[in-house]
Design an enzyme around this catalytic site. Structure first.
Site, mmCIF file in Angstrom:
data_model
loop_
_atom_site.group_PDB
_atom_site.id
_atom_site.type_symbol
_atom_site.label_atom_id
_atom_site.label_comp_id
_atom_site.label_asym_id
_atom_site.label_seq_id
_atom_site.Cartn_x
_atom_site.Cartn_y
_atom_site.Cartn_z
ATOM 1 N N HIS A 40 0.852 -1.194 0.000
ATOM 2 C CA HIS A 40 0.000 0.000 0.000
ATOM 3 C C HIS A 40 0.880 1.234 0.000
ATOM 4 O O HIS A 40 1.840 1.334 0.771
ATOM 5 C CB HIS A 40 -0.915 0.040 1.224
ATOM 6 C CG HIS A 40 -1.756 1.285 1.273
ATOM 7 N ND1 HIS A 40 -2.930 1.409 0.552
ATOM 8 C CD2 HIS A 40 -1.568 2.480 1.889
ATOM 9 C CE1 HIS A 40 -3.436 2.604 0.754
ATOM 10 N NE2 HIS A 40 -2.626 3.275 1.550
ATOM 11 N N ASP A 48 -15.514 2.047 7.066
ATOM 12 C CA ASP A 48 -14.467 2.977 6.637
ATOM 13 C C ASP A 48 -14.967 3.892 5.531
ATOM 14 O O ASP A 48 -14.638 5.080 5.498
ATOM 15 C CB ASP A 48 -13.234 2.219 6.157
ATOM 16 C CG ASP A 48 -12.193 3.167 5.588
ATOM 17 O OD1 ASP A 48 -11.691 4.009 6.355
ATOM 18 O OD2 ASP A 48 -11.909 3.097 4.386
ATOM 19 N N ARG A 94 -15.012 12.296 7.295
ATOM 20 C CA ARG A 94 -13.751 12.977 7.600
ATOM 21 C C ARG A 94 -13.395 13.982 6.514
ATOM 22 O O ARG A 94 -12.859 15.064 6.791
ATOM 23 C CB ARG A 94 -12.621 11.950 7.738
ATOM 24 C CG ARG A 94 -12.701 11.108 9.002
ATOM 25 C CD ARG A 94 -11.776 9.906 8.913
ATOM 26 N NE ARG A 94 -10.415 10.293 8.631
ATOM 27 C CZ ARG A 94 -9.554 9.549 7.951
ATOM 28 N NH1 ARG A 94 -9.916 8.366 7.472
ATOM 29 N NH2 ARG A 94 -8.320 9.983 7.732
ATOM 30 N N SER A 98 -8.087 3.623 8.742
ATOM 31 C CA SER A 98 -8.736 3.611 7.426
ATOM 32 C C SER A 98 -7.988 2.695 6.473
ATOM 33 O O SER A 98 -8.585 1.835 5.811
ATOM 34 C CB SER A 98 -8.800 5.033 6.866
ATOM 35 O OG SER A 98 -9.336 5.042 5.560
ATOM 36 N N LYS A 136 -9.048 -1.924 5.647
ATOM 37 C CA LYS A 136 -9.278 -2.517 4.319
ATOM 38 C C LYS A 136 -8.254 -3.607 4.024
ATOM 39 O O LYS A 136 -8.595 -4.650 3.441
ATOM 40 C CB LYS A 136 -9.241 -1.422 3.247
ATOM 41 C CG LYS A 136 -10.380 -0.421 3.346
ATOM 42 C CD LYS A 136 -10.443 0.491 2.147
ATOM 43 C CE LYS A 136 -9.310 1.478 2.107
ATOM 44 N NZ LYS A 136 -9.431 2.550 3.120
#
Length: 452
Positions: A107, A186, A193, A208, A212
């Site tokens: 990620h 999320d 947010r 967040s 996932k």
């Protein structure tokens, strides 16, 4: 940027522990006053806001107040662990045991010209791992992997869990969107947010991202935490804290997690924009990639393979064509045509060097904002994007240029977009009379240690 608070920093709050007696206002006050929320309270809050049939009991205005309290007061490690687990439990968790190989994902926290995933997933898969890459879309000056891949004719990013696993088994990698069943809390919290000024909170960012990835079901995860003018995190210390927080969450939820800090002061590679970045990614897979991009790809690939327990040389897989072949298999398996021409822009504009000398700075953020204004990005998640729009960097910092020489090429579907893109570039290009210091490695720090 507000941090998670130490585990021993605050006392337990006095709110009754029976969920039937919970009152949202009491819990908002508790966090506002710096008190620790219990596991039961956190799970009640997430369920009351977003938890399936029980959701909707907590209105946006109360969750907004709680998020702002968290922004200022933080979450300690126990609170954050439970907050993340509640988000994971708000939906399904994928079972990747049928992949037939060790699973590992990556990620990135986002940057400009960051097409690493397009290269990295097939590269690591060609070395023997299974790479289940659930990716997102661009917002503002940062690009989105799904937007890039959707510039390939026919490529499908919306896959069911069964389709995702089928592609993973066939190609060894899959790059698609997270389905609506993965960490749905999320999705709701992020949207809130985004409109309440609470995005920039390390515990909220970490939960967040990690909710996932945990729900995705991968066994291992490498985090590419970008640092610099074009990154979400501009300060190395903040980036390190974010990396450490996410690593701890991963390990606590059974995902072997490591992190690398990489620089994002200058666009990565030479292309910024959806089809442009696909083009550059394919060139890199064919052995003709820019050195800065190749450096980051190989560093992350080596770490992914280490976590997956695979002894392989990613540089060899890039050089001998295995990675490119895997990419083509993945694209075809997701409905795309790897041989189809990519979209081309209707209008082009060259940006000249303001003077002769050496290009000393090409600010990633302003280049990203220019690409956004050209149509490659979006201001809101629902906005459309242009596949062909973007920026080519014809020169990079450290290269010698002459006055009037093209430094950037702007591409758009409509010439009317050039004016605002040029405004965005103001002050982002600097030419110095002498050569700048030699560029160092883009890998700022590795490995990142979890300081507990």
């Amino acid at each position: 940027m507000p941090d998670p608070v130490p585990d021993n920093a605050v006392p337990q709050n006095p709110v009754p522990q029976n969920p039937v007696l919970f009152n949202a206002v009491d819990l908002i006050r508790a966090k506002r006053d710096g008190l620790r929320l219990t596991d039961a309270q956190i799970r009640w809050l997430i369920t009351a806001y977003a938890g399936g049939p029980a959701g909707g009991q907590l209105p946006d205005e109360q969750m907004s107040a709680l998020l702002m309290a968290i922004y200022f007061r933080g979450l300690d490690r126990a609170e954050l662990r439970t907050w993340t687990a509640a988000m994971v439990d708000s939906g399904e968790r994928l079972d990747l045991s049928g992949a037939g190989r060790p699973t590992v994902d990556k990620h990135s926290t986002g940057g400009v010209g960051d097409k690493v995933s397009l290269i990295l997933a097939p590269l690591v898969a060609s070395c023997g791992a299974a790479v289940p890459q659930l990716s997102g879309r661009g917002l503002g000056h940062t690009g989105g992997t799904l937007d890039k891949l959707e510039s390939i004719p026919g490529y499908r990013t919306a896959l069911s869990p069964g389709e995702m696993l089928a592609v993973l088994r066939q190609a060894g990698c899959v790059i698609c969107a997270a389905g609506p069943g993965l960490a749905p809390a999320d999705r709701q919290l992020y949207a809130l947010r985004d409109v309440t000024g609470t995005v920039e909170s390390i515990p909220l960012i970490a939960s967040s991202i990690m909710s996932k990835k945990i729900a995705e079901g991968t066994a291992a995860l490498v985090l590419d935490v970008k640092v610099g003018s074009g990154a979400f995190m501009r300060d190395v210390a903040d980036a390190r804290r974010l990396a450490q927080t996410m690593m701890a969450l991963g390990e606590e939820h059974g995902v072997s997690t490591s992190a690398v800090l990489t620089s994002m002061d200058t666009p990565l590679g030479r292309c910024v924009g959806n089809a442009l970045e696909v083009e550059e990614a394919v060139a890199t897979l064919a052995g003709d990639g820019p050195p800065d991009l190749v450096e980051v790809v190989l560093a992350l690939a080596a770490e992914m393979l280490r976590l997956a327990g695979i002894d392989a040389d990613p540089a060899a897989a890039l050089a001998d064509g295995r990675a490119l072949a895997t990419y083509r298999t993945m694209v075809a398996a997701q409905g795309g045509d790897p041989d189809a021409p990519l979209p081309q822009a209707a209008a082009r504009r060259l940006v000249p060097a303001p003077e002769s000398g050496w290009l000393g700075r090409l600010d990633a953020r302003v280049v990203g904002e220019a690409a956004w204004r050209l149509g490659a990005g979006r201001a809101r998640k629902e906005d459309p994007v242009s596949a062909a729009a973007g920026v080519r960097c014809l020169a990079k910092p450290g290269e010698q240029v002459t006055r009037g020489q093209p430094v950037l090429e702007l591409l758009a579907d409509d010439e009317a977009r050039f004016g605002r893109a040029l405004e965005a570039l103001a002050g982002g290009i600097e030419v110095s009379p002498g050569p700048p210091p030699a560029a160092g490695s883009l890998v700022i720090e590795y490995p990142i240690c979890d300081n507990g």
